[in-house]
Design an enzyme around this catalytic site. Structure first.
Site: not given
Length: 247
Positions: A95, A157, A189
């Protein structure tokens, strides 16, 4: 499948607290396989990846970790090394906080940065964190989304969970629309501030509307949260629960 069952299967069970300990990670990993099925992943600091890999070996839970986190201001060389170290330790997903503060002034630099990490993260899932609450408007969110997708991101995300404004339906809508425009091959996300089944359901409904019913699943849709697991479990079991807290 109920929306709470689906949300649980899409959950990145997260501990990115500054004071996180090995005991906390052991407890997190123990919670990752529930009576209602496994969560999608645990999301943890790089220093705990090897521990999580040992704890979760053989279980259907992926290991996600962060890079250039939370400020998005490391050199690309530092982040490449961080990424490679995490993968060697057992990370399945990275991430990455993009250098979002540079987006307006130097879009090319942001694109090159993400591309470098995409190469370093060859073979693992790359989730790019846009930090949408810090971007100025929807046009900047769309630009960041397009840059990341063009550079090879597997997921967009929303947030680190470390700023004042994290996931919002407005940001999610822009990001999902951009994913759809790029062929729907990347995932989404939502992270930060999602603590109830009702909140989770609103994001799943948005994905159904934009991407089509059945698109959202662990391979394409994630929630980044900690307290959400407790409230989803309570909802599945038909009992009351206090609202989850934390990331």
């Amino acid at each position: 499948m109920s929306s709470s069952h689906l949300a649980l299967s899409c959950l990145d069970l997260t501990n990115l607290e500054n004071d996180c300990t090995e005991s906390d990670i052991a407890a997190l990993c123990a919670r990752a396989v529930t009576p209602h099925g496994p969560v999608a992943a645990v999301c943890i600091w790089p220093r705990f990846v090897a521990q999580a890999a040992d704890a979760l070996g053989g279980r259907p839970v992926r290991i996600a970790t962060v890079a250039n986190f939370p400020g998005g201001d490391q050199s690309v060389e530092t982040t490449v090394a961080e990424t490679q170290d995490s993968i060697r330790a057992g990370a399945d997903e990275i991430d990455l906080v993009i250098p979002y503060r540079r987006l307006r002034a130097d879009t090319g630099m942001v694109a090159a940065y993400v591309s470098e990490i995409r190469q370093a993260a060859h073979g693992v899932t790359l989730k790019t964190i846009l930090e949408t609450g810090e971007l100025e408007d929807e046009d900047q969110i769309r630009l960041a989304s397009e840059v990341c997708l063009a550079a090879g991101a597997d997921f967009l995300k929303t947030s680190t969970g470390k700023v004042a404004v994290n996931a919002t339906p407005e940001a999610a809508e822009v990001m999902l629309e951009t994913i759809r425009a790029h062929g729907g091959r990347a995932g989404f996300k939502a992270a930060g501030g999602i603590r109830t089944p009702e909140a989770a359901r609103s994001y799943l409904d948005l994905a159904d509307t934009i991407m089509g019913p059945g698109w959202a699943g662990p391979k394409t849709f994630r929630f980044g949260a900690s307290g959400l697991l407790d409230t989803l479990t309570a909802d599945i079991e038909g009992r009351a629960a206090a609202s989850g807290s934390g990331y």
